[in-house]
Write a protein that holds these residues in place. Sequence first.
Motif, PDB file in Angstrom:
ATOM      1  N   TRP A 102       0.835  -1.204   0.000  1.00  0.00           N
ATOM      2  CA  TRP A 102       0.000   0.000   0.000  1.00  0.00           C
ATOM      3  C   TRP A 102       0.868   1.251   0.000  1.00  0.00           C
ATOM      4  O   TRP A 102       0.604   2.210  -0.736  1.00  0.00           O
ATOM      5  CB  TRP A 102      -0.928  -0.030   1.205  1.00  0.00           C
ATOM      6  CG  TRP A 102      -1.544   1.282   1.604  1.00  0.00           C
ATOM      7  CD1 TRP A 102      -1.440   1.883   2.818  1.00  0.00           C
ATOM      8  CD2 TRP A 102      -2.365   2.143   0.811  1.00  0.00           C
ATOM      9  NE1 TRP A 102      -2.129   3.066   2.831  1.00  0.00           N
ATOM     10  CE2 TRP A 102      -2.714   3.252   1.609  1.00  0.00           C
ATOM     11  CE3 TRP A 102      -2.826   2.094  -0.496  1.00  0.00           C
ATOM     12  CZ2 TRP A 102      -3.504   4.300   1.146  1.00  0.00           C
ATOM     13  CZ3 TRP A 102      -3.623   3.139  -0.968  1.00  0.00           C
ATOM     14  CH2 TRP A 102      -3.955   4.220  -0.151  1.00  0.00           C
ATOM     15  N   LYS A 103       1.941   1.239   0.782  1.00  0.00           N
ATOM     16  CA  LYS A 103       2.833   2.394   0.860  1.00  0.00           C
ATOM     17  C   LYS A 103       3.552   2.624  -0.466  1.00  0.00           C
ATOM     18  O   LYS A 103       3.636   3.760  -0.959  1.00  0.00           O
ATOM     19  CB  LYS A 103       3.851   2.187   1.976  1.00  0.00           C
ATOM     20  CG  LYS A 103       4.783   3.372   2.193  1.00  0.00           C
ATOM     21  CD  LYS A 103       5.687   3.149   3.396  1.00  0.00           C
ATOM     22  CE  LYS A 103       6.561   4.365   3.659  1.00  0.00           C
ATOM     23  NZ  LYS A 103       7.422   4.176   4.858  1.00  0.00           N
ATOM     24  N   SER A 114      -0.269  10.792   3.107  1.00  0.00           N
ATOM     25  CA  SER A 114      -0.677  10.078   4.315  1.00  0.00           C
ATOM     26  C   SER A 114      -0.905   8.598   4.032  1.00  0.00           C
ATOM     27  O   SER A 114      -1.465   8.217   3.002  1.00  0.00           O
ATOM     28  CB  SER A 114      -1.959  10.697   4.878  1.00  0.00           C
ATOM     29  OG  SER A 114      -2.432   9.936   5.971  1.00  0.00           O
ATOM     30  N   ASP A 115      -0.468   7.749   4.978  1.00  0.00           N
ATOM     31  CA  ASP A 115      -0.735   6.313   4.872  1.00  0.00           C
ATOM     32  C   ASP A 115      -2.127   5.962   5.380  1.00  0.00           C
ATOM     33  O   ASP A 115      -2.572   4.827   5.230  1.00  0.00           O
ATOM     34  CB  ASP A 115       0.301   5.522   5.683  1.00  0.00           C
ATOM     35  CG  ASP A 115       1.653   5.467   4.989  1.00  0.00           C
ATOM     36  OD1 ASP A 115       1.683   5.600   3.756  1.00  0.00           O
ATOM     37  OD2 ASP A 115       2.673   5.293   5.686  1.00  0.00           O
ATOM     38  N   ASP A 116      -2.808   6.912   5.995  1.00  0.00           N
ATOM     39  CA  ASP A 116      -4.136   6.670   6.549  1.00  0.00           C
ATOM     40  C   ASP A 116      -5.142   6.490   5.414  1.00  0.00           C
ATOM     41  O   ASP A 116      -5.402   7.431   4.650  1.00  0.00           O
ATOM     42  CB  ASP A 116      -4.547   7.851   7.432  1.00  0.00           C
ATOM     43  CG  ASP A 116      -5.887   7.618   8.115  1.00  0.00           C
ATOM     44  OD1 ASP A 116      -6.519   6.576   7.855  1.00  0.00           O
ATOM     45  OD2 ASP A 116      -6.300   8.492   8.904  1.00  0.00           O
ATOM     46  N   PRO A 117      -5.732   5.288   5.258  1.00  0.00           N
ATOM     47  CA  PRO A 117      -6.676   5.043   4.158  1.00  0.00           C
ATOM     48  C   PRO A 117      -7.870   5.998   4.155  1.00  0.00           C
ATOM     49  O   PRO A 117      -8.416   6.302   3.093  1.00  0.00           O
ATOM     50  CB  PRO A 117      -7.133   3.597   4.405  1.00  0.00           C
ATOM     51  CG  PRO A 117      -6.033   2.983   5.198  1.00  0.00           C
ATOM     52  CD  PRO A 117      -5.529   4.084   6.081  1.00  0.00           C
ATOM     53  N   SER A 118      -8.273   6.470   5.330  1.00  0.00           N
ATOM     54  CA  SER A 118      -9.438   7.350   5.403  1.00  0.00           C
ATOM     55  C   SER A 118      -9.187   8.704   4.745  1.00  0.00           C
ATOM     56  O   SER A 118     -10.127   9.456   4.476  1.00  0.00           O
ATOM     57  CB  SER A 118      -9.859   7.554   6.861  1.00  0.00           C
ATOM     58  OG  SER A 118      -8.852   8.229   7.589  1.00  0.00           O
ATOM     59  N   ARG A 119      -7.928   9.034   4.474  1.00  0.00           N
ATOM     60  CA  ARG A 119      -7.592  10.296   3.816  1.00  0.00           C
ATOM     61  C   ARG A 119      -7.567  10.159   2.291  1.00  0.00           C
ATOM     62  O   ARG A 119      -7.211  11.106   1.591  1.00  0.00           O
ATOM     63  CB  ARG A 119      -6.243  10.812   4.317  1.00  0.00           C
ATOM     64  CG  ARG A 119      -6.252  11.222   5.783  1.00  0.00           C
ATOM     65  CD  ARG A 119      -4.904  11.771   6.211  1.00  0.00           C
ATOM     66  NE  ARG A 119      -4.919  12.230   7.589  1.00  0.00           N
ATOM     67  CZ  ARG A 119      -5.267  13.449   7.970  1.00  0.00           C
ATOM     68  NH1 ARG A 119      -5.627  14.341   7.062  1.00  0.00           N
ATOM     69  NH2 ARG A 119      -5.259  13.786   9.248  1.00  0.00           N
ATOM     70  N   HIS A 120      -7.922   8.981   1.803  1.00  0.00           N
ATOM     71  CA  HIS A 120      -7.948   8.739   0.364  1.00  0.00           C
ATOM     72  C   HIS A 120      -9.384   8.458  -0.072  1.00  0.00           C
ATOM     73  O   HIS A 120     -10.182   7.915   0.698  1.00  0.00           O
ATOM     74  CB  HIS A 120      -7.048   7.556   0.004  1.00  0.00           C
ATOM     75  CG  HIS A 120      -5.601   7.785   0.323  1.00  0.00           C
ATOM     76  ND1 HIS A 120      -4.689   8.204  -0.612  1.00  0.00           N
ATOM     77  CD2 HIS A 120      -4.918   7.669   1.496  1.00  0.00           C
ATOM     78  CE1 HIS A 120      -3.498   8.328  -0.040  1.00  0.00           C
ATOM     79  NE2 HIS A 120      -3.609   8.008   1.237  1.00  0.00           N
ATOM     80  N   SER A 121      -9.699   8.816  -1.295  1.00  0.00           N
ATOM     81  CA  SER A 121     -11.051   8.607  -1.806  1.00  0.00           C
ATOM     82  C   SER A 121     -11.317   7.120  -2.014  1.00  0.00           C
ATOM     83  O   SER A 121     -10.392   6.307  -2.105  1.00  0.00           O
ATOM     84  CB  SER A 121     -11.241   9.352  -3.132  1.00  0.00           C
ATOM     85  OG  SER A 121     -10.447   8.755  -4.156  1.00  0.00           O
ATOM     86  N   ARG A 122     -12.595   6.784  -2.109  1.00  0.00           N
ATOM     87  CA  ARG A 122     -12.966   5.395  -2.356  1.00  0.00           C
ATOM     88  C   ARG A 122     -12.412   4.921  -3.696  1.00  0.00           C
ATOM     89  O   ARG A 122     -11.953   3.787  -3.824  1.00  0.00           O
ATOM     90  CB  ARG A 122     -14.493   5.248  -2.335  1.00  0.00           C
ATOM     91  CG  ARG A 122     -14.968   3.813  -2.556  1.00  0.00           C
ATOM     92  CD  ARG A 122     -16.480   3.704  -2.474  1.00  0.00           C
ATOM     93  NE  ARG A 122     -16.923   2.342  -2.720  1.00  0.00           N
ATOM     94  CZ  ARG A 122     -16.948   1.389  -1.808  1.00  0.00           C
ATOM     95  NH1 ARG A 122     -16.554   1.654  -0.576  1.00  0.00           N
ATOM     96  NH2 ARG A 122     -17.355   0.175  -2.103  1.00  0.00           N
TER      97      ARG A 122
END
Length: 222
Positions: A102-103, A114-122
């Motif tokens: 993922w990174k 950001s590595d935080d998935p919630s900061r990326h769109s669906r």
Amino acid sequence: QQRPHWTHPLPPSGLGAMDHDSLVCKVKELQKTDPLCKEQWAKYTVTEGGGTKDPAKHDVSFLHRFLEIRGLIEVTGAYASCSLADFFREACKLSPTFKQAWKVYRQGMGESPSDDPSRHSRDALTNALEFMAQAGLTMMTMGGMTTPEEAWQPGAKRLKSDTSGLDPAKLTLVNKVKEFQKSGDEQKQAWWSFAQMHGLSKDPARFEDLQLQEFLAMQGML
């Protein structure tokens, strides 16, 4: 037995002016766009509607009631929905390899730092998942672990078999299988079925000696 707290009366919400067809469309649209609402509807129909999930099969008052109180319906356990971001977050916790993939993908595609998935769109998460799945499938195919379905279809393009480095005994077995396939479509299909059953490619050179011997013995060629 105590009834769910969301079955108690609520003040009017202004939905009363909607007819049956409008309410049905509203419920269906909410289910399509909101995974949580879909689970709330499922729980509501099980509790109050005999398990019938088709909105069109319920009357106006039933649909109207759901739209009024859906915000109070709690879904947990079997009813709980997992967002794509939650899936990525959990996968990163459980699989160091997935976390690294993922990174690397995120950095290579110039995504959010950001590595935080919630900061990326669906859409971004969906594309990442598809890319990693394709990469994994390609590696498994190249390694002989599996073969894409298209590779087993008649007329599919085959890679040239590499028999260099094979010992004479195995080369003899490989050549026997190849000659057997050339003898007819039925024989070719017999080999393909055997190869697919063992999860390998069509190339006899990728098989162990014992597997080749097993197939040839089944065909009465040993």
